[in-house]
Scaffold this motif. Sequence first.
Motif, PDB file in Angstrom:
ATOM      1  N   ARG A 167       0.859  -1.270  -0.046  1.00 42.37           N
ATOM      2  CA  ARG A 167       0.096   0.063  -0.064  1.00 42.37           C
ATOM      3  C   ARG A 167       0.703   1.262   0.093  1.00 42.37           C
ATOM      4  O   ARG A 167       0.379   2.413  -0.510  1.00 42.37           O
ATOM      5  CB  ARG A 167      -0.929  -0.150   1.257  1.00 42.37           C
ATOM      6  CG  ARG A 167      -1.832   1.171   1.489  1.00 42.37           C
ATOM      7  CD  ARG A 167      -2.513   1.095   2.567  1.00 42.37           C
ATOM      8  NE  ARG A 167      -1.576   0.892   3.862  1.00 42.37           N
ATOM      9  CZ  ARG A 167      -2.150   0.653   5.125  1.00 42.37           C
ATOM     10  NH1 ARG A 167      -3.250   0.456   5.298  1.00 42.37           N
ATOM     11  NH2 ARG A 167      -1.051   0.554   6.012  1.00 42.37           N
ATOM     12  N   SER A 208      -2.576  -0.987  -3.189  1.00 40.59           N
ATOM     13  CA  SER A 208      -3.532  -1.457  -2.174  1.00 40.59           C
ATOM     14  C   SER A 208      -3.995  -2.830  -2.766  1.00 40.59           C
ATOM     15  O   SER A 208      -4.507  -2.618  -3.945  1.00 40.59           O
ATOM     16  CB  SER A 208      -4.293  -0.674  -1.510  1.00 40.59           C
ATOM     17  OG  SER A 208      -3.964   0.392  -0.854  1.00 40.59           O
ATOM     18  N   GLU A 236      -2.536   3.575  -5.715  1.00 37.83           N
ATOM     19  CA  GLU A 236      -2.693   4.742  -4.711  1.00 37.83           C
ATOM     20  C   GLU A 236      -2.181   5.937  -5.223  1.00 37.83           C
ATOM     21  O   GLU A 236      -2.712   7.008  -4.704  1.00 37.83           O
ATOM     22  CB  GLU A 236      -1.972   4.388  -3.354  1.00 37.83           C
ATOM     23  CG  GLU A 236      -2.503   3.308  -2.644  1.00 37.83           C
ATOM     24  CD  GLU A 236      -3.871   3.413  -2.102  1.00 37.83           C
ATOM     25  OE1 GLU A 236      -4.523   4.460  -1.653  1.00 37.83           O
ATOM     26  OE2 GLU A 236      -4.466   2.397  -2.015  1.00 37.83           O
TER      27      GLU A 236
END
Length: 516
Positions: free
Chosen positions: A38, A178, A196
């Motif tokens: 992430r 993610s 992201e």
Amino acid sequence: MTTENATYDLVVVGGGINGAGIARDAAGRGLRVLLCERDDLAAHTSSASTKLIHGGLRYLEYYEFGLVRKALREREVLLRAAPHIIWPMRFVMPHTRNLRPRWMIRTGLFLYDHLGGRSSLARSGAIKLQAHDAGKALHGDFRDGYIYSDCWVQDSRLVTLNALDAAERGADIRPRTSCTGARRAGDRWHVELRDETSGDTTNLTARALVNAAGPWVSSFLQSITGEQQRQGDKQVRLVKGSHLVVPRLFDHDQAYLLQNPDGRVVFVIPYEHDYTLIGTTDELFAGDPGKIAISAEETTYLCETVGRYFRRTVTPDDVVWSYAGVRPLYDDHAAEASAVTRDYVLDLDTRDGEAPLLSVFGGKITTYRTLAEDVLAQLAAPLGITDRRWTAATTLPGGDIPDADFDAWLPTLAQRYPFIPEGLLWRYARNYGTRIHTLLGDARSLDDLGAHLGDGIYAAELEYLVRYEWARTAEDVLWRRSRMGLHITEDTGCTLHAWFAHRTEHPPAARRSASG
């Protein structure tokens, strides 16, 4: 925007040391691997360690002989695999009469010297502090002590090098991506990823899923996969560890292990030439692992520990930097945080022959490679592959230094690159090992390294980090690909941020292998 990808053999969730090590091992066995993280690689626990490759001397008190033996053997393996980012260090333990008795320390050090088998490091022994360099920095009433060996590691670079090796063996490494959904459908996992940065989503399938999400291992199971935990009481116990960095407290290159009246130990370690690293604390943690900082109480605890032993006092005003991390330890129900096992537990869920899910609970940076081997051993039957172990005899990128002898190799670089200042050459060699030749290319002068952004940071290094090591921000470079954040001026930091802002507007060419 949503795109569709082909099937992978293995999707690994988590870009810390365990996830990167698993991706590397799997890619080296010919599996088609994707790793997603992430945030940046090593953005959390794996860049917030005490930076030691060690057996864990204090674990002997908890009878963790198997873990110590495994870790001591790994110490040798990793020292050969990455002699540029891992190197030996001697640790001095001042003796305090009212704490651990001499017989206990002698027995522990004897076991530490022998449990792992043959070692290339110097053995332990007793020392007279008043006649030893390390004694000069201590209060005069410390007369006796012990000395032993372990290894230092650039922790976040260890993660990056495992990811780099995985990529060069065919793995798809995706930081800042993610995993937003994963569901079983027979012998496949259907996985959804979200970039992201762009917000784009990707749907793909995988034959197996590895949950190496560290502090988020349990929440990943519940919120992302929607699986009810078959693990029963298998959970991680979050333990917070915090560190201080202060101006250098002593002139020699040895570290200290200090005993505290509460039974805990604190390391005091030479750090980045100009500084001393002090840590760690052990506190149970129940908050958001992504939002963590050292507390005033922890700062006081560490400062008081130093004051108990050193002539020079340390106060909160002396702290130039601090960091905290959450260690996702396997919950063995120990009463004290410092007693929780540092070993790992793996849980394989095949659900009546459906696509396997393997979750990683706990672990420590020293044993990440054996953890990866054990993960692949458990997945061998479900994936229909042989358990072919290969990483123990293979160097990490940049680690193929002749005879793994960094000190003998460094002068050859000085001859080849006489235009590089001594300190800068040392930093390049330590960070990149033999990949320094890729970084420098055909450079014949400092001018060939491109723009100088200040404090020894040249554009050529930034280009290398963007192209090969997934650096996307100034923070990636200053605090994870290096610790240059401790050494630069505010003006240099602003210049570096501007460089990356410009780079974002003008994306680099497609990434290629760094093995040249």
